[in-house]
Design a protein around this motif. Structure first.
Motif, mmCIF file in Angstrom:
data_model
loop_
_atom_site.group_PDB
_atom_site.id
_atom_site.type_symbol
_atom_site.label_atom_id
_atom_site.label_comp_id
_atom_site.label_asym_id
_atom_site.label_seq_id
_atom_site.Cartn_x
_atom_site.Cartn_y
_atom_site.Cartn_z
ATOM 1 N N LEU A 142 -10.232 -60.786 7.471
ATOM 2 C CA LEU A 142 -10.931 -59.513 7.336
ATOM 3 C C LEU A 142 -12.022 -59.373 8.394
ATOM 4 O O LEU A 142 -12.210 -58.302 8.983
ATOM 5 C CB LEU A 142 -11.523 -59.394 5.935
ATOM 6 N N ASP A 143 -12.755 -60.446 8.617
ATOM 7 C CA ASP A 143 -13.809 -60.438 9.633
ATOM 8 C C ASP A 143 -13.212 -60.124 11.010
ATOM 9 O O ASP A 143 -13.745 -59.304 11.762
ATOM 10 C CB ASP A 143 -14.503 -61.795 9.650
ATOM 11 N N ALA A 144 -12.101 -60.782 11.318
ATOM 12 C CA ALA A 144 -11.449 -60.542 12.614
ATOM 13 C C ALA A 144 -10.971 -59.101 12.731
ATOM 14 O O ALA A 144 -11.087 -58.471 13.798
ATOM 15 C CB ALA A 144 -10.278 -61.508 12.789
ATOM 16 N N ASP A 145 -10.452 -58.541 11.634
ATOM 17 C CA ASP A 145 -9.985 -57.153 11.652
ATOM 18 C C ASP A 145 -11.124 -56.181 11.924
ATOM 19 O O ASP A 145 -11.020 -55.293 12.776
ATOM 20 C CB ASP A 145 -9.331 -56.805 10.306
ATOM 21 N N VAL A 146 -12.212 -56.350 11.187
ATOM 22 C CA VAL A 146 -13.340 -55.428 11.346
ATOM 23 C C VAL A 146 -13.886 -55.496 12.776
ATOM 24 O O VAL A 146 -14.177 -54.467 13.406
ATOM 25 C CB VAL A 146 -14.449 -55.751 10.318
ATOM 26 N N LYS A 147 -14.012 -56.713 13.300
ATOM 27 C CA LYS A 147 -14.575 -56.870 14.640
ATOM 28 C C LYS A 147 -13.639 -56.361 15.736
ATOM 29 O O LYS A 147 -14.077 -56.111 16.860
ATOM 30 C CB LYS A 147 -14.922 -58.342 14.884
ATOM 31 N N SER A 148 -12.354 -56.199 15.399
ATOM 32 C CA SER A 148 -11.416 -55.645 16.366
ATOM 33 C C SER A 148 -11.221 -54.143 16.167
ATOM 34 O O SER A 148 -10.371 -53.531 16.815
ATOM 35 C CB SER A 148 -10.061 -56.362 16.259
ATOM 36 N N GLY A 149 -12.016 -53.539 15.259
ATOM 37 C CA GLY A 149 -11.949 -52.100 15.038
ATOM 38 C C GLY A 149 -10.938 -51.669 13.999
ATOM 39 O O GLY A 149 -10.687 -50.467 13.828
ATOM 40 N N ASN A 150 -10.353 -52.588 13.291
ATOM 41 C CA ASN A 150 -9.359 -52.255 12.267
ATOM 42 C C ASN A 150 -10.014 -52.243 10.890
ATOM 43 O O ASN A 150 -10.187 -53.282 10.250
ATOM 44 C CB ASN A 150 -8.209 -53.269 12.303
ATOM 45 N N TRP A 151 -10.407 -51.052 10.428
ATOM 46 C CA TRP A 151 -11.039 -50.921 9.119
ATOM 47 C C TRP A 151 -9.996 -50.803 8.014
ATOM 48 O O TRP A 151 -10.269 -51.138 6.864
ATOM 49 C CB TRP A 151 -11.963 -49.703 9.123
ATOM 50 N N ALA A 152 -8.813 -50.373 8.343
ATOM 51 C CA ALA A 152 -7.759 -50.164 7.335
ATOM 52 C C ALA A 152 -7.023 -51.481 7.117
ATOM 53 O O ALA A 152 -6.053 -51.800 7.795
ATOM 54 C CB ALA A 152 -6.803 -49.073 7.804
ATOM 55 N N TRP A 153 -7.500 -52.247 6.186
ATOM 56 C CA TRP A 153 -6.929 -53.576 5.902
ATOM 57 C C TRP A 153 -5.512 -53.416 5.373
ATOM 58 O O TRP A 153 -5.255 -52.727 4.398
ATOM 59 C CB TRP A 153 -7.807 -54.288 4.885
ATOM 60 N N SER A 154 -4.573 -54.089 6.034
ATOM 61 C CA SER A 154 -3.179 -53.942 5.650
ATOM 62 C C SER A 154 -2.595 -55.241 5.100
ATOM 63 O O SER A 154 -1.378 -55.364 4.945
ATOM 64 C CB SER A 154 -2.352 -53.497 6.865
ATOM 65 N N GLY A 155 -3.462 -56.203 4.836
ATOM 66 C CA GLY A 155 -2.977 -57.505 4.411
ATOM 67 C C GLY A 155 -2.831 -57.681 2.924
ATOM 68 O O GLY A 155 -2.610 -58.790 2.453
ATOM 69 N N GLY A 156 -2.958 -56.608 2.162
ATOM 70 C CA GLY A 156 -2.831 -56.719 0.708
ATOM 71 C C GLY A 156 -4.167 -56.955 0.051
ATOM 72 O O GLY A 156 -5.131 -57.394 0.675
ATOM 73 N N ASP A 157 -4.245 -56.634 -1.227
ATOM 74 C CA ASP A 157 -5.492 -56.809 -1.971
ATOM 75 C C ASP A 157 -5.713 -58.273 -2.324
ATOM 76 O O ASP A 157 -4.780 -59.083 -2.350
ATOM 77 C CB ASP A 157 -5.455 -55.979 -3.260
ATOM 78 N N GLY A 158 -6.971 -58.581 -2.615
ATOM 79 C CA GLY A 158 -7.312 -59.955 -2.953
ATOM 80 C C GLY A 158 -6.926 -60.309 -4.375
ATOM 81 O O GLY A 158 -6.539 -59.455 -5.184
ATOM 82 N N LEU A 159 -7.026 -61.599 -4.663
ATOM 83 C CA LEU A 159 -6.812 -62.109 -6.009
ATOM 84 C C LEU A 159 -8.161 -62.495 -6.607
ATOM 85 O O LEU A 159 -9.123 -62.757 -5.893
ATOM 86 C CB LEU A 159 -5.890 -63.337 -5.984
ATOM 87 N N GLN A 160 -8.215 -62.556 -7.918
ATOM 88 C CA GLN A 160 -9.447 -62.873 -8.627
ATOM 89 C C GLN A 160 -9.321 -64.248 -9.280
ATOM 90 O O GLN A 160 -8.330 -64.548 -9.949
ATOM 91 C CB GLN A 160 -9.701 -61.807 -9.699
ATOM 92 N N LEU A 161 -10.333 -65.088 -9.072
ATOM 93 C CA LEU A 161 -10.307 -66.411 -9.686
ATOM 94 C C LEU A 161 -10.644 -66.346 -11.177
ATOM 95 O O LEU A 161 -10.111 -67.140 -11.969
ATOM 96 C CB LEU A 161 -11.287 -67.346 -8.973
ATOM 97 N N ALA A 162 -11.521 -65.445 -11.559
ATOM 98 C CA ALA A 162 -11.912 -65.322 -12.965
ATOM 99 C C ALA A 162 -10.677 -65.088 -13.838
ATOM 100 O O ALA A 162 -9.827 -64.257 -13.528
ATOM 101 C CB ALA A 162 -12.901 -64.182 -13.148
ATOM 102 N N GLY A 163 -10.583 -65.871 -14.899
ATOM 103 C CA GLY A 163 -9.469 -65.734 -15.825
ATOM 104 C C GLY A 163 -8.280 -66.608 -15.492
ATOM 105 O O GLY A 163 -7.398 -66.812 -16.330
ATOM 106 N N ARG A 164 -8.239 -67.143 -14.265
ATOM 107 C CA ARG A 164 -7.136 -68.016 -13.896
ATOM 108 C C ARG A 164 -7.418 -69.461 -14.336
ATOM 109 O O ARG A 164 -8.564 -69.851 -14.537
ATOM 110 C CB ARG A 164 -6.885 -67.957 -12.385
ATOM 111 N N ARG A 165 -6.343 -70.234 -14.458
ATOM 112 C CA ARG A 165 -6.499 -71.621 -14.910
ATOM 113 C C ARG A 165 -6.473 -72.573 -13.718
ATOM 114 O O ARG A 165 -5.548 -72.570 -12.923
ATOM 115 C CB ARG A 165 -5.407 -72.013 -15.898
ATOM 116 N N LEU A 166 -7.528 -73.378 -13.639
ATOM 117 C CA LEU A 166 -7.649 -74.414 -12.620
ATOM 118 C C LEU A 166 -7.241 -75.750 -13.217
ATOM 119 O O LEU A 166 -7.767 -76.163 -14.251
ATOM 120 C CB LEU A 166 -9.091 -74.494 -12.112
ATOM 121 N N GLY A 167 -6.309 -76.429 -12.569
ATOM 122 C CA GLY A 167 -5.908 -77.769 -12.980
ATOM 123 C C GLY A 167 -6.468 -78.794 -12.014
ATOM 124 O O GLY A 167 -6.179 -78.756 -10.816
#
Length: 338
Positions: A142-167
């Motif tokens: 994301l940092d590389a995209d913004v610094k290259s002028g690409n504000w429209a992130w096309s890499g998909g939405d993030g995932l959330q750690l909250a609620g997930r199970r860590l082993g």
């Protein structure tokens, strides 16, 4: 020209401690600890990193004790130390000394080997989460995209750690710290129930799982924190890794050798497991290594332990090992000279 730092050089009546090679990041932290050796031992420290064994052997010729700063000691060098020097104590700058020194051979030569313990619990635990967060939020991309002028992130939405199970595989000092951080993120936490006191699970609010394969199969994130020893070498098998569900995050900031050789690479090549790795079968890792070509894998160069706080505690323990040795006492002794 290599800078050489010495303490009490006029005290030739004192034993000599030599540090023939070290990481630049360790120079100031370990210098701050040297006053503890006043009237105990003099120090000669070479302010550069080298793994050239000919250079190392030359620098430690007249030493009585050796401080090892992150390089491997081959069997040949260890034999030379035993045969051609007065060294009977080697202090290693870390916990996983078995990966750097042949401990049975050191025992055969009656050379004491010491290490440091729990100095990097917070550092490594935080790095494990840095890898997790990069996988689920892709901040670097994301940092590389913004610094290259690409504000429209096309890499998909993030995932959330909250609620997930860590082993967690390995609920020691680092694994326990990881469990506490995970709770702060709102994660559910399980851990492999292998020689772990029941009260530790209760105190950390962690669910014990008796079977390692079941732990892996039931987790959204798997994080490895086992120490490397004879009992743990290759303990995570290809069969275990086959039970990773597609999309499960796999994190290893421990040692690559706790996984069956070749098993992780084979599993990651299927392309359905995002992974964050700080340790590898061969280090340093070359750019043409097969694991570098696998999409969805984040790699860091075995730096999880390297923080200001970890260096301070690490160097404190290293000097404590020496003061104990010269006083005829034991401190963090992995191999005894007796």
């Amino acid at each position: 020209m290599t800078e050489i730092y010495e303490t009490q050089p006029e005290r030739t009546d004192l034993p000599l401690v030599v540090m023939p090679s070290l990481l630049q990041s360790m120079i100031e932290p370990i210098k701050a600890q040297f006053p503890a050796l006043k009237d105990v031992a003099r120090v000669r420290m070479y302010e550069e990193f080298t793994s050239d064994e000919a250079v190392l052997a030359e620098r430690i010729t007249d030493a009585d004790a050796l401080l090892v700063g992150g390089y491997h000691i081959s069997d040949d060098l260890l034999n030379a130390i035993a045969e051609r020097s007065h060294i009977r104590c080697i202090v290693f700058c870390g916990t996983g000394v078995a990966s750097y020194i042949n401990l049975p051979l050191a025992r055969e030569h009656r050379i004491r080997v010491c290490n440091a313990e729990h100095y990097g619990d917070h550092a490594v635990a935080e790095h494990a989460f840095a890898l997790m967060l990069e996988l689920v939020r892709r901040v670097g991309a994301l940092d590389a995209d913004v610094k290259s002028g690409n504000w429209a992130w096309s890499g998909g939405d993030g995932l959330q750690l909250a609620g997930r199970r860590l082993g967690i595989i390995g609920l020691g000092g680092i694994g326990s710290t990881v469990a506490g951080i995970a709770r702060g993120f709102g994660m559910q936490v399980s851990a492999w129930n292998a020689h772990v006191p029941a009260e530790r699970f209760a105190g950390l609010d962690v669910t014990p799982v008796d079977d390692l394969g079941d732990l892996i199969a039931g987790s959204d994130v798997v994080s490895v924190h086992l120490p490397l020893n004879d009992a743990t070498r290759g303990i995570v098998t290809a069969e275990h890794l086959a039970r990773l569900r597609p999309g499960t995050l796999f994190i290893n900031t421990a040692r690559s050798e706790v996984i069956e050789p070749g098993a992780l690479l084979a599993r990651l090549r299927k392309g359905d497991i995002p992974a964050g790795l700080d340790v590898f079968d061969h280090e340093p890792l070359s750019a043409d290594d097969a694991i570098c070509a696998i999409p969805g894998v984040v790699l860091t160069p075995h730096v999880g332990w390297r923080t200001d706080g970890a260096f301070k505690e690490l160097t404190r323990q290293m000097i404590a090992c020496l003061t104990a040795y010269f006083a005829g006492e034991d401190y963090n002794v992995v191999v005894s000279e007796r």
